[in-house]
Enzyme design. Sequence first.
Site, mmCIF file in Angstrom:
data_model
loop_
_atom_site.group_PDB
_atom_site.id
_atom_site.type_symbol
_atom_site.label_atom_id
_atom_site.label_comp_id
_atom_site.label_asym_id
_atom_site.label_seq_id
_atom_site.Cartn_x
_atom_site.Cartn_y
_atom_site.Cartn_z
ATOM 1 N N SER A 42 0.832 -1.198 0.000
ATOM 2 C CA SER A 42 0.000 0.000 0.000
ATOM 3 C C SER A 42 0.878 1.264 0.000
ATOM 4 O O SER A 42 1.756 1.401 -0.834
ATOM 5 C CB SER A 42 -0.957 -0.043 1.197
ATOM 6 O OG SER A 42 -1.984 0.908 1.049
ATOM 7 N N ASP A 81 -5.518 -3.344 -2.684
ATOM 8 C CA ASP A 81 -4.571 -3.055 -1.610
ATOM 9 C C ASP A 81 -3.982 -4.321 -0.978
ATOM 10 O O ASP A 81 -4.697 -5.191 -0.488
ATOM 11 C CB ASP A 81 -5.298 -2.245 -0.541
ATOM 12 C CG ASP A 81 -4.358 -1.566 0.424
ATOM 13 O OD1 ASP A 81 -3.560 -2.277 1.056
ATOM 14 O OD2 ASP A 81 -4.431 -0.332 0.552
#
Length: 277
Positions: free
Chosen positions: A38, A152
């Site tokens: 991320s 993510d």
Amino acid sequence: MRIGLALGGGAGLGWAHIGVVRVLEEAGIDPDIITGTSIGSIVGACVAADILDELEEIAREVKIRDMLAMSEFGFKQGSLIGARKIEKRLREHFGYMSIEEMPKPFAAVAADLVSGERVVFDQGDVTTALLASSAVPGVLPPVATGRMLLADGGLVDPIPVTAARDLGADVIIAVDLQGDYAQRAVKRGFEPDNDRAGKAPMRTARLGIALLLRSLSRVRLEADLPDHVIAPAIGHIDVMDFRKANELIALGRQATEAALPSILEDLEARGYAVAAS
């Protein structure tokens, strides 16, 4: 001996990574391998490409208007905001560089929403890898590639220790942005004597997500234990507030300075030549 740096996810909290890297640099610790999940993938890519100075300058100057300027409604893409402007900004810094062309080995971790599996980008287009790794479900659109729909990496691997090990790291320093859960709970009013704790649905839901991420981070760290874990005290800062770079960088520095004696002792015992700047 190759040192790996595994940078965890945490949206706006990721600016703390910059403080961590700066202290390591000043102590003469130059990571050979960088992995990220991320926001950790974005900071990690800047470290691997030797453009962290540019990212730090951007981070320290972010204002509300900058965040709004980067946003675009993207409901038709399955998300609250689109990724076109974010991709444009990433391209300004990375162009169409491939991961193989980066000065240091690098990997970004994403999650395949179709199979539920962890996906590691250690080759291919840098920007595509970063967009996939940081595509928070519902907030940013997933990245379609092949038969996968990528989102993510924090969904499956919040702190990519295994990815660093797979790239050949002998000693791994992991940065956990989810570790300060207790302070996050207090910030949201979850204290024993607070009669209103748990009565605000959105606040309770967000805290539940924070707890889920903290628990997943612990499980992953226990499954593949890094040599050192740095967990900045940043629970009081909202994960979606990207305007706190100065404070987050300082807290990242503080946590790393506290961990540094142990890290240096370990490296010197292994024969690593530390040359502080």
